[in-house]
Enzyme design. Sequence first.
Site, PDB file in Angstrom:
ATOM      1  N   ARG A 174       0.813  -1.206   0.000  1.00  0.00           N
ATOM      2  CA  ARG A 174       0.000   0.000   0.000  1.00  0.00           C
ATOM      3  C   ARG A 174       0.859   1.273   0.000  1.00  0.00           C
ATOM      4  O   ARG A 174       0.379   2.341   0.304  1.00  0.00           O
ATOM      5  CB  ARG A 174      -0.921   0.015   1.221  1.00  0.00           C
ATOM      6  CG  ARG A 174      -1.838  -1.177   1.279  1.00  0.00           C
ATOM      7  CD  ARG A 174      -2.991  -0.991   2.231  1.00  0.00           C
ATOM      8  NE  ARG A 174      -2.536  -0.645   3.569  1.00  0.00           N
ATOM      9  CZ  ARG A 174      -2.874   0.461   4.196  1.00  0.00           C
ATOM     10  NH1 ARG A 174      -3.649   1.341   3.615  1.00  0.00           N
ATOM     11  NH2 ARG A 174      -2.452   0.695   5.421  1.00  0.00           N
ATOM     12  N   ARG A 178       3.360   8.536  -5.628  1.00  0.00           N
ATOM     13  CA  ARG A 178       2.504   9.174  -6.633  1.00  0.00           C
ATOM     14  C   ARG A 178       3.347   9.710  -7.781  1.00  0.00           C
ATOM     15  O   ARG A 178       4.386  10.319  -7.544  1.00  0.00           O
ATOM     16  CB  ARG A 178       1.730  10.327  -6.009  1.00  0.00           C
ATOM     17  CG  ARG A 178       0.831   9.888  -4.884  1.00  0.00           C
ATOM     18  CD  ARG A 178      -0.293  10.887  -4.690  1.00  0.00           C
ATOM     19  NE  ARG A 178      -1.074  10.500  -3.524  1.00  0.00           N
ATOM     20  CZ  ARG A 178      -1.185  11.250  -2.428  1.00  0.00           C
ATOM     21  NH1 ARG A 178      -0.590  12.421  -2.361  1.00  0.00           N
ATOM     22  NH2 ARG A 178      -1.906  10.825  -1.419  1.00  0.00           N
ATOM     23  N   ARG A 250       3.331  -0.268  20.492  1.00  0.00           N
ATOM     24  CA  ARG A 250       4.356   0.766  20.596  1.00  0.00           C
ATOM     25  C   ARG A 250       3.750   1.923  21.377  1.00  0.00           C
ATOM     26  O   ARG A 250       2.548   2.197  21.288  1.00  0.00           O
ATOM     27  CB  ARG A 250       4.779   1.273  19.209  1.00  0.00           C
ATOM     28  CG  ARG A 250       5.440   0.236  18.353  1.00  0.00           C
ATOM     29  CD  ARG A 250       6.803  -0.188  18.832  1.00  0.00           C
ATOM     30  NE  ARG A 250       7.849   0.807  18.595  1.00  0.00           N
ATOM     31  CZ  ARG A 250       9.092   0.677  19.043  1.00  0.00           C
ATOM     32  NH1 ARG A 250       9.444  -0.383  19.780  1.00  0.00           N
ATOM     33  NH2 ARG A 250       9.997   1.606  18.779  1.00  0.00           N
ATOM     34  N   ARG A 280       9.498  12.299  14.262  1.00  0.00           N
ATOM     35  CA  ARG A 280       8.994  13.489  13.580  1.00  0.00           C
ATOM     36  C   ARG A 280       8.846  14.638  14.582  1.00  0.00           C
ATOM     37  O   ARG A 280       8.855  14.413  15.801  1.00  0.00           O
ATOM     38  CB  ARG A 280       7.657  13.215  12.890  1.00  0.00           C
ATOM     39  CG  ARG A 280       6.572  12.705  13.813  1.00  0.00           C
ATOM     40  CD  ARG A 280       5.280  12.440  13.039  1.00  0.00           C
ATOM     41  NE  ARG A 280       4.240  11.927  13.925  1.00  0.00           N
ATOM     42  CZ  ARG A 280       2.980  11.755  13.597  1.00  0.00           C
ATOM     43  NH1 ARG A 280       2.568  12.034  12.382  1.00  0.00           N
ATOM     44  NH2 ARG A 280       2.106  11.290  14.458  1.00  0.00           N
ATOM     45  N   GLU A 301       8.614  13.562  18.569  1.00  0.00           N
ATOM     46  CA  GLU A 301       7.918  12.306  18.881  1.00  0.00           C
ATOM     47  C   GLU A 301       8.912  11.142  18.929  1.00  0.00           C
ATOM     48  O   GLU A 301       9.612  10.890  17.949  1.00  0.00           O
ATOM     49  CB  GLU A 301       6.881  12.080  17.774  1.00  0.00           C
ATOM     50  CG  GLU A 301       5.813  11.099  18.107  1.00  0.00           C
ATOM     51  CD  GLU A 301       4.678  11.164  17.074  1.00  0.00           C
ATOM     52  OE1 GLU A 301       4.149  12.263  16.795  1.00  0.00           O
ATOM     53  OE2 GLU A 301       4.328  10.096  16.553  1.00  0.00           O
ATOM     54  N   TYR A 349      -5.061  -0.773  14.382  1.00  0.00           N
ATOM     55  CA  TYR A 349      -4.840   0.654  14.192  1.00  0.00           C
ATOM     56  C   TYR A 349      -6.036   1.191  13.406  1.00  0.00           C
ATOM     57  O   TYR A 349      -6.324   0.725  12.306  1.00  0.00           O
ATOM     58  CB  TYR A 349      -3.549   0.975  13.420  1.00  0.00           C
ATOM     59  CG  TYR A 349      -3.526   2.469  13.202  1.00  0.00           C
ATOM     60  CD1 TYR A 349      -3.087   3.312  14.210  1.00  0.00           C
ATOM     61  CD2 TYR A 349      -4.093   3.035  12.068  1.00  0.00           C
ATOM     62  CE1 TYR A 349      -3.187   4.682  14.087  1.00  0.00           C
ATOM     63  CE2 TYR A 349      -4.193   4.416  11.933  1.00  0.00           C
ATOM     64  CZ  TYR A 349      -3.734   5.223  12.953  1.00  0.00           C
ATOM     65  OH  TYR A 349      -3.859   6.582  12.839  1.00  0.00           O
ATOM     66  N   ASP A 351      -8.124   4.828  12.162  1.00  0.00           N
ATOM     67  CA  ASP A 351      -8.265   6.287  12.144  1.00  0.00           C
ATOM     68  C   ASP A 351      -9.591   6.673  12.784  1.00  0.00           C
ATOM     69  O   ASP A 351     -10.515   5.853  12.876  1.00  0.00           O
ATOM     70  CB  ASP A 351      -8.222   6.795  10.692  1.00  0.00           C
ATOM     71  CG  ASP A 351      -6.801   7.101  10.243  1.00  0.00           C
ATOM     72  OD1 ASP A 351      -5.928   7.297  11.113  1.00  0.00           O
ATOM     73  OD2 ASP A 351      -6.566   7.145   9.024  1.00  0.00           O
TER      74      ASP A 351
HETATM   75  C1  LIG Z   1       0.039   9.158  17.358  1.00  0.00           C
HETATM   76  C2  LIG Z   1      -1.313   8.954  16.754  1.00  0.00           C
HETATM   77  C3  LIG Z   1      -1.729   9.795  15.752  1.00  0.00           C
HETATM   78  C4  LIG Z   1      -2.988   9.620  15.195  1.00  0.00           C
HETATM   79  N1  LIG Z   1      -3.345  10.453  14.192  1.00  0.00           N
HETATM   80  C5  LIG Z   1      -4.546  10.300  13.623  1.00  0.00           C
HETATM   81  C6  LIG Z   1      -4.940  11.167  12.555  1.00  0.00           C
HETATM   82  O1  LIG Z   1      -4.196  12.054  12.142  1.00  0.00           O
HETATM   83  N2  LIG Z   1      -6.168  10.975  12.006  1.00  0.00           N
HETATM   84  C7  LIG Z   1      -7.019   9.989  12.445  1.00  0.00           C
HETATM   85  O2  LIG Z   1      -8.133   9.865  11.915  1.00  0.00           O
HETATM   86  N3  LIG Z   1      -6.663   9.165  13.456  1.00  0.00           N
HETATM   87  C8  LIG Z   1      -5.465   9.298  14.048  1.00  0.00           C
HETATM   88  N4  LIG Z   1      -5.103   8.465  15.075  1.00  0.00           N
HETATM   89  C9  LIG Z   1      -6.055   7.437  15.543  1.00  0.00           C
HETATM   90  C10 LIG Z   1      -6.990   7.927  16.651  1.00  0.00           C
HETATM   91  O3  LIG Z   1      -6.229   8.278  17.784  1.00  0.00           O
HETATM   92  C11 LIG Z   1      -7.973   6.798  16.970  1.00  0.00           C
HETATM   93  O4  LIG Z   1      -8.760   6.538  15.845  1.00  0.00           O
HETATM   94  C12 LIG Z   1      -8.919   7.092  18.111  1.00  0.00           C
HETATM   95  O5  LIG Z   1      -8.249   7.539  19.249  1.00  0.00           O
HETATM   96  C13 LIG Z   1      -9.689   5.824  18.453  1.00  0.00           C
HETATM   97  O6  LIG Z   1     -10.706   6.111  19.387  1.00  0.00           O
HETATM   98  P1  LIG Z   1     -11.116   5.014  20.459  1.00  0.00           P
HETATM   99  O7  LIG Z   1     -12.324   5.548  21.134  1.00  0.00           O
HETATM  100  O8  LIG Z   1     -11.188   3.685  19.841  1.00  0.00           O
HETATM  101  O9  LIG Z   1      -9.884   4.919  21.473  1.00  0.00           O
HETATM  102  P2  LIG Z   1      -9.213   5.944  22.477  1.00  0.00           P
HETATM  103  O10 LIG Z   1      -9.192   7.297  21.902  1.00  0.00           O
HETATM  104  O11 LIG Z   1      -7.928   5.340  22.890  1.00  0.00           O
HETATM  105  O12 LIG Z   1     -10.183   5.945  23.735  1.00  0.00           O
HETATM  106  C14 LIG Z   1     -10.258   4.868  24.637  1.00  0.00           C
HETATM  107  C15 LIG Z   1     -10.546   5.450  26.006  1.00  0.00           C
HETATM  108  O13 LIG Z   1     -10.920   4.401  26.881  1.00  0.00           O
HETATM  109  C16 LIG Z   1     -10.443   4.696  28.171  1.00  0.00           C
HETATM  110  N5  LIG Z   1     -10.454   3.425  28.903  1.00  0.00           N
HETATM  111  C17 LIG Z   1      -9.829   2.279  28.579  1.00  0.00           C
HETATM  112  N6  LIG Z   1     -10.160   1.297  29.434  1.00  0.00           N
HETATM  113  C18 LIG Z   1     -11.037   1.836  30.326  1.00  0.00           C
HETATM  114  C19 LIG Z   1     -11.757   1.319  31.441  1.00  0.00           C
HETATM  115  N7  LIG Z   1     -11.683   0.042  31.800  1.00  0.00           N
HETATM  116  N8  LIG Z   1     -12.563   2.153  32.134  1.00  0.00           N
HETATM  117  C20 LIG Z   1     -12.669   3.452  31.785  1.00  0.00           C
HETATM  118  N9  LIG Z   1     -12.007   3.993  30.726  1.00  0.00           N
HETATM  119  C21 LIG Z   1     -11.210   3.184  29.998  1.00  0.00           C
HETATM  120  C22 LIG Z   1      -9.095   5.307  27.914  1.00  0.00           C
HETATM  121  O14 LIG Z   1      -8.715   6.123  29.023  1.00  0.00           O
HETATM  122  C23 LIG Z   1      -9.364   6.134  26.661  1.00  0.00           C
HETATM  123  O15 LIG Z   1      -9.724   7.458  27.014  1.00  0.00           O
HETATM  124  C24 LIG Z   1      -3.847   8.585  15.640  1.00  0.00           C
HETATM  125  C25 LIG Z   1      -3.419   7.722  16.640  1.00  0.00           C
HETATM  126  C26 LIG Z   1      -2.165   7.891  17.183  1.00  0.00           C
HETATM  127  C27 LIG Z   1      -1.703   6.928  18.219  1.00  0.00           C
END
Ligand SMILES: Cc1cc2nc3c(=O)[nH]c(=O)nc-3n(C[C@H](O)[C@H](O)[C@H](O)COP(=O)(O)OP(=O)(O)OC[C@H]3O[C@@H](n4cnc5c(N)ncnc54)[C@H](O)[C@@H]3O)c2cc1C
Length: 407
Positions: A174, A178, A250, A280, A301, A349, A351
Amino acid sequence: MKPRIAIAGSGFAGAVLARELAESGLYKVTVFDEKAHVAGNCHTSRDEKTGVMVHHYGPHIFNTSRLDVWEYVQRFSKFGHYINRVKAVTRKGMFTLPINLLTINQFFGKSFNPTEAKAFVATLGDSSIKDPQSFEEQALKMLGRELYDTFFYGYTKKQWGVEPSTLPAAILKRLPVRFNYDDNYYNTKYQGIPVDGYTAIVEKILDHEEIEVKLGERLSPEAKDDFHHVFWSGPMDGFYDYKLGRLNYRTLSFERVDAEGDAQGTPVINYCEQSVPYTRIAEHKHFTPWEEHSKTVLFKEHSAFCKPGDVPYYPMRLDDDKTKLRGYMNLAEKEKNVTFIGRLGTYRYLDMHVVIGESLDLAKACLAHNKAQGTWPTFSGLPLEKDDTPNPATHSSHATAKVAATV
Ligand SMILES: Cc1cc2nc3c(=O)[nH]c(=O)nc-3n(C[C@H](O)[C@H](O)[C@H](O)COP(=O)(O)OP(=O)(O)OC[C@H]3O[C@@H](n4cnc5c(N)ncnc54)[C@H](O)[C@@H]3O)c2cc1C
């Protein structure tokens, strides 16, 4: 009395699901988050020193091709125009990413048109590699040694902590190269940054009379006995107290640098050389180009193996992880009233737009199952596809689709 739903996690996965179930009028929803804020890894807030909107867990750019997801987020926030364009510092100088016609022409000192560039890059590939077995072999076959060494080797090794020769070849299929001058990082249709940040959106999503939010409170797996249904966006292995072993992630750490004015002139610069300790640098004021700030703040980072107690960021999906994951999936499928959601709950992973889309789809599925008196799904998306089994050629290697996306 309406049935009570508990949701572990107030990230996009938990918040969108909470809202959809609350809006159905059928349930009372309690959202727990062990953090002191909502929005999970997408948390943003105004930096006191500079006034810049800071993305605490790394830069987040909203992009999607799903119109319903784009319209959904606009219900809760205005989005500013933003197109992600990434630069790379390499041993040969500074280039634009993803590799595009400008990158190729500047790198080789040429002025190729698209057809010429395609033909030229084809001559660089190592034709002795017939059936690439690793990320490295695939890159060498597609791009040749010079582009691979300059753009991919060091960055990939820093990001994943392993030799790219131990990563599976599939990752590079993937690779975004371009043969035109388009340096938009994403191929998606809609892109932008919420003007008040992501935390404000999630607060609005959760602002509903049938939703209660409990911050600083961890939901325990035993809560399944007290609620009609539990949605779990925490780590899947954590739900089972890691009894089959820990799934590998990671983690990231961010080194803050304060400066005046404009420090790097662009939001994100990747550092491809292995000798540079970070992957970065992000200068967060450039994510909101419509704002003006005299001061600036940057974050370097650093990527490392995630130990117990660290914040899990990127699922590594080692072959060994996939074996453990299969075991956890078997346990999950036996649950009567638990659904695993989001990036940690399904160990993928994802988004933001994917997580939001999956929660919208899941809510619809649950409500439809209700009518048919069926059971609710076990996962918002399958953690492993049926044919996603460990590859003997790359056993114990680090496999993840995020590698290509982050280069
Ligand atoms: C460095 C980085 C850059 C990123 N950049 C982008 C981007 O540019 N664009 C994009 O679209 N996506 C990006 N992402 C992805 C994005 O962060 C995720 O899609 C998003 O956070 C997923 O949401 P989620 O609700 O699944 O998980 P999370 O945001 O991780 O939320 C899970 C929550 O559950 C809570 N939790 C866990 N277990 C418990 C429990 N037992 N009781 C109570 N609370 C709990 C945690 O505290 C956390 O707040 C990036 C990710 C990373 C790591």
